[in-house]
Enzyme design. Structure first.
Site, PDB file in Angstrom:
ATOM      1  N   GLY A 181      -4.219   2.669  -5.381  1.00  0.00           N
ATOM      2  CA  GLY A 181      -4.175   4.073  -5.014  1.00  0.00           C
ATOM      3  C   GLY A 181      -3.176   4.828  -5.872  1.00  0.00           C
ATOM      4  N   CYS A 182      -3.215   6.156  -5.778  1.00  0.00           N
ATOM      5  CA  CYS A 182      -2.355   6.990  -6.612  1.00  0.00           C
ATOM      6  C   CYS A 182      -0.891   6.905  -6.188  1.00  0.00           C
ATOM      7  CB  CYS A 182      -2.850   8.430  -6.599  1.00  0.00           C
ATOM      8  SG  CYS A 182      -3.178   9.099  -4.955  1.00  0.00           S
ATOM      9  N   TYR A 183      -0.618   7.156  -4.906  1.00  0.00           N
ATOM     10  CA  TYR A 183       0.759   6.996  -4.438  1.00  0.00           C
ATOM     11  C   TYR A 183       1.272   5.570  -4.693  1.00  0.00           C
ATOM     12  CZ  TYR A 183       0.935  11.433  -1.743  1.00  0.00           C
ATOM     13  OH  TYR A 183       0.965  12.759  -1.356  1.00  0.00           O
TER      14      TYR A 183
END
Length: 342
Positions: A148-150
């Site tokens: 994921g991005c985070y």
């Protein structure tokens, strides 16, 4: 040429994949699916791809995805776990940009994502695609769970510290901000212009879906369970993630040198000079994570600043990076784009 299929080509990560793959010298995109937009030329929906992508969206039930060497799933959570196993059984390699195969504890995944997992047998086989930590495993993977991005920004920022055992890992803090494209290409009140512009807010403070993913990754790096407080925020940006990370020091070191040594050979992690403050526009449209290390007032808390473009290093760019590794290509192939300014 590597024959590529994309399932779910109408979202932000899907079109970002198309932008990157259209410029990649070693791939040919042969199929792009969208159940709701089948028959529509890709360039009609995304004029930026005119004269570069000449395909039409296909119904996923009719697309010949089994003729691909690799299929990207740029779909909502829950789709790849239903559709990917048949492709994997047919010998097609898969990169899932959603969360279906990221969390190894299936019961934990089901609790956070609110659905029953359709293919738990593939969860254990999947390789978590953070190249800077799992490169060797990605090389031989059949199924890659793209981070994921985070989790990408937070794990890259903490990795040198938790691996070296130099910080207290029972109370790590990640204070992270994201642009609205991180919510996906859909109609939702919170991301309407009138709601998100000129505004700034925290959300999911009691628990965000990316929390168990980040904890799993950092615990693997540390060799034991870690404690993490993760608070995401929505900012009035289109792209970008800025993670401010806090860790209490328990062992002395030259922390700047530690980060430089850890990432010295990495093409897509840039350790900035002491005293730097990376901003999100320095990574916009580029597959890079820029990191700065601070020790305020020489105290016992280390502050790490980590920025990425959530759609590139936080999604599509990292997926292409994983593809390059899987097929023995130079890791930077097709990913040399500079950040866009202003």
């Amino acid at each position: 040429m590597i024959r590529i299929g994309i399932v779910g080509g109408t979202g932000y990560t899907g079109v970002e994949l198309l932008r990157l793959l259209a410029q990649h010298p070693e791939v040919q995109v042969v199929a792009i699916t969208s159940r709701g937009d089948a028959g529509i030329p890709v360039a009609t929906m995304f004029p930026s791809l005119r004269r570069r992508v000449n395909l039409k969206f296909e119904d996923p039930a009719k697309a010949n995805l089994r003729n691909c060497d690799l299929v990207f799933f740029a779909t909502p959570n829950g789709v790849a776990m239903e559709q990917a196993p048949a492709l994997l059984d047919a010998g097609v390699r898969v990169i899932d940009l959603a969360a279906d195969f990221r969390i190894k504890n299936v019961a934990e995944w089901e609790r956070w994502y609110g659905m029953r997992h359709a293919s738990p047998e593939w969860v254990e086989k999947a390789v978590y695609g953070l190249p800077e930590y799992h490169r060797a495993a990605v090389r031989n993977a059949r199924l890659v769970a793209n981070p994921g991005c985070y989790p990408t920004a937070v794990q890259l920022g903490f990795m040198p510290l938790v691996e070296a055992g130099l910080v207290e890992t029972d109370q790590l803090i990640a204070d992270a901000k994201s642009g609205v494209s991180g919510a996906g290409r859909k109609a939702e009140i919170a991301t309407l212009f009138a709601e998100a512009a000129d505004n700034f807010k925290a959300y999911a403070v009691s628990g965000h879906r990316h929390l168990p993913e980040i904890q799993q990754g950092l615990s693997t790096m540390a060799g034991h369970p870690v404690g993490l407080t993760f608070v995401p925020h929505l900012t009035p940006l289109i792209r970008g993630i800025h993670a401010t990370l806090y860790a209490r020091i328990k062992g002395e070191a030259d922390f700047q040198q530690l980060f430089e040594q850890c990432y010295g050979g990495e093409a897509f992690v840039d350790i900035l000079p002491p005293g730097s403050h990376p901003d999100t526009r320095s990574v916009r449209a580029a597959n890079v994570c820029r990191i700065a290390v601070h020790r305020p007032q020489g105290g016992n808390v280390l502050v790490v600043l980590s920025v990425i473009d959530n759609l590139v290093k936080g999604a599509a760019g990292q997926a292409v990076q994983n593809m390059n590794i899987m097929f023995g290509l130079p890791e930077t192939e097709g990913l040399a784009q500079l950040a866009v300014l202003p």
